[in-house]
Design an enzyme around this catalytic site. Structure first.
Site, PDB file in Angstrom:
ATOM      1  N   GLY A   6       0.948  -1.179  -0.059  1.00 27.74           N
ATOM      2  CA  GLY A   6      -0.116   0.053  -0.043  1.00 27.74           C
ATOM      3  C   GLY A   6       0.871   1.444  -0.027  1.00 27.74           C
ATOM      4  O   GLY A   6       0.397   2.415  -0.538  1.00 27.74           O
ATOM      5  N   GLU A  18       4.107   3.991   6.199  1.00 32.65           N
ATOM      6  CA  GLU A  18       2.775   3.411   6.194  1.00 32.65           C
ATOM      7  C   GLU A  18       1.988   4.393   5.013  1.00 32.65           C
ATOM      8  O   GLU A  18       2.133   5.292   5.232  1.00 32.65           O
ATOM      9  CB  GLU A  18       2.089   3.113   7.573  1.00 32.65           C
ATOM     10  N   ASP A  19       1.070   3.425   4.627  1.00 32.13           N
ATOM     11  CA  ASP A  19      -0.212   4.196   3.849  1.00 32.13           C
ATOM     12  C   ASP A  19      -1.235   4.426   4.929  1.00 32.13           C
ATOM     13  O   ASP A  19      -1.648   5.550   4.910  1.00 32.13           O
ATOM     14  CB  ASP A  19      -0.619   3.262   2.668  1.00 32.13           C
ATOM     15  N   ASP A  27      -4.688   1.708  10.960  1.00 35.01           N
ATOM     16  CA  ASP A  27      -6.186   1.213  11.183  1.00 35.01           C
ATOM     17  C   ASP A  27      -6.347   0.996  12.632  1.00 35.01           C
ATOM     18  O   ASP A  27      -6.391   1.594  13.545  1.00 35.01           O
ATOM     19  CB  ASP A  27      -6.757   0.339  10.258  1.00 35.01           C
ATOM     20  N   LYS A  79      -6.570   6.406  10.902  1.00 38.48           N
ATOM     21  CA  LYS A  79      -7.958   6.239  11.676  1.00 38.48           C
ATOM     22  C   LYS A  79      -7.791   5.863  13.142  1.00 38.48           C
ATOM     23  O   LYS A  79      -8.146   4.684  13.488  1.00 38.48           O
ATOM     24  CB  LYS A  79      -8.426   4.948  10.859  1.00 38.48           C
ATOM     25  N   PHE A 123     -14.053   2.691   4.337  1.00 37.13           N
ATOM     26  CA  PHE A 123     -13.113   1.761   3.618  1.00 37.13           C
ATOM     27  C   PHE A 123     -12.714   2.641   2.482  1.00 37.13           C
ATOM     28  O   PHE A 123     -13.453   3.072   1.585  1.00 37.13           O
ATOM     29  CB  PHE A 123     -13.865   0.572   3.127  1.00 37.13           C
ATOM     30  N   VAL A 124     -11.375   3.162   2.650  1.00 34.04           N
ATOM     31  CA  VAL A 124     -10.879   3.952   1.579  1.00 34.04           C
ATOM     32  C   VAL A 124      -9.847   3.128   0.373  1.00 34.04           C
ATOM     33  O   VAL A 124      -9.169   2.270   0.803  1.00 34.04           O
ATOM     34  CB  VAL A 124      -9.925   5.145   2.064  1.00 34.04           C
ATOM     35  N   ASP A 165      -5.852  -0.522  -1.922  1.00 37.15           N
ATOM     36  CA  ASP A 165      -6.575  -1.474  -2.762  1.00 37.15           C
ATOM     37  C   ASP A 165      -7.943  -1.806  -2.230  1.00 37.15           C
ATOM     38  O   ASP A 165      -8.346  -1.733  -1.135  1.00 37.15           O
ATOM     39  CB  ASP A 165      -5.788  -2.463  -3.062  1.00 37.15           C
ATOM     40  N   ARG A 216      -5.315   0.605  -6.851  1.00 34.42           N
ATOM     41  CA  ARG A 216      -4.245   1.322  -6.170  1.00 34.42           C
ATOM     42  C   ARG A 216      -3.680   2.226  -7.047  1.00 34.42           C
ATOM     43  O   ARG A 216      -2.985   3.155  -6.557  1.00 34.42           O
ATOM     44  CB  ARG A 216      -3.263   0.206  -6.286  1.00 34.42           C
TER      45      ARG A 216
END
Ligand code: PRP
Length: 183
Positions: free
Chosen positions: A46, A101-102, A105, A133, A154-155, A161, A167
């Site tokens: 990601g 990191e992307d 969560d 988040k 949910f992004v 993805d 992506r």
């Protein structure tokens, strides 16, 4: 049907992301110098796009390495069980390490990475994430540089993805509900 037709809304535009990634780079430029020679550790898959943009805003010498982590699926994710699919090429002993990191969560993935890399005796270990988040957090994790705090949706896009697709979208968006299950 284009994949763009599957998008319900854009949460963060390309321009917003570009501006924030630039300012995250500036935050990091204020912390690190050439002498530190930090190692940026991109968490695949990601974070690949974020890393590609972020690294171009950094004006200190640095090196890159890659790590891929997998959870055993959403149901077991809450148990914190993750495994390393691809490990670092370099030793990080005595190095200044930045995990890229992307999204953070629940925090389980990052917690695992921090604990794992911590045993390898880096000089410093910091975290930069594009998305955060906090409302979903199940385990407390330190985040040193955070791009955007986002709501519990949910992004996807900009590296993130759904079922390994989307992506390549240049923005962060949310899928139309009817798309789930079709892919
Ligand atoms: C995503 C993301 C983080 C992790 C965050 O990876 O890149 O690594 O989930 O979730 P958590 O805080 O709840 O642990 P994913 O497993 O979707 O893999 P990918 O990056 O290869 O798409």
């Amino acid at each position: 049907m284009s994949m763009y037709d599957d998008i319900e809304k854009v949460l963060l535009t390309e321009e917003q992301i570009r501006a924030r990634v630039k300012s995250l780079g500036a935050e990091m430029n204020a912390i690190y110098s050439d002498d530190d020679l930090p190692l940026l550790v991109c968490i695949l898959k990601g974070a690949f796009m974020f890393l590609g943009d972020l690294t171009r805003h950094l004006n200190f010498r640095h090196e890159l390495d890659f790590m891929e982590i997998s959870s055993y699926g959403k149901s077991t994710k809450s148990s914190g069980i993750v495994r390393i699919l691809l490990d670092l090429e370099s030793s990080i002993e005595g190095r200044h390490v930045v995990i890229v990191e992307d999204i953070v969560d629940t925090g389980y993935t990052l917690d695992y990475i921090l604990r794992n890399l911590g045993t390898r005796h880096p000089a410093t270990l910091r975290v930069v994430t594009l998305l955060n988040k906090p409302s979903r957090r199940e385990v407390e994790v330190p985040v040193d540089f955070s791009g955007f705090e986002i709501p519990d949706e949910f992004v996807l896009g900009y590296g993130l993805d759904y079922a390994e697709q989307y992506r390549n979208l240049p923005f962060i968006g949310v899928l139309k509900p009817e798309v789930y299950g079709k892919i």
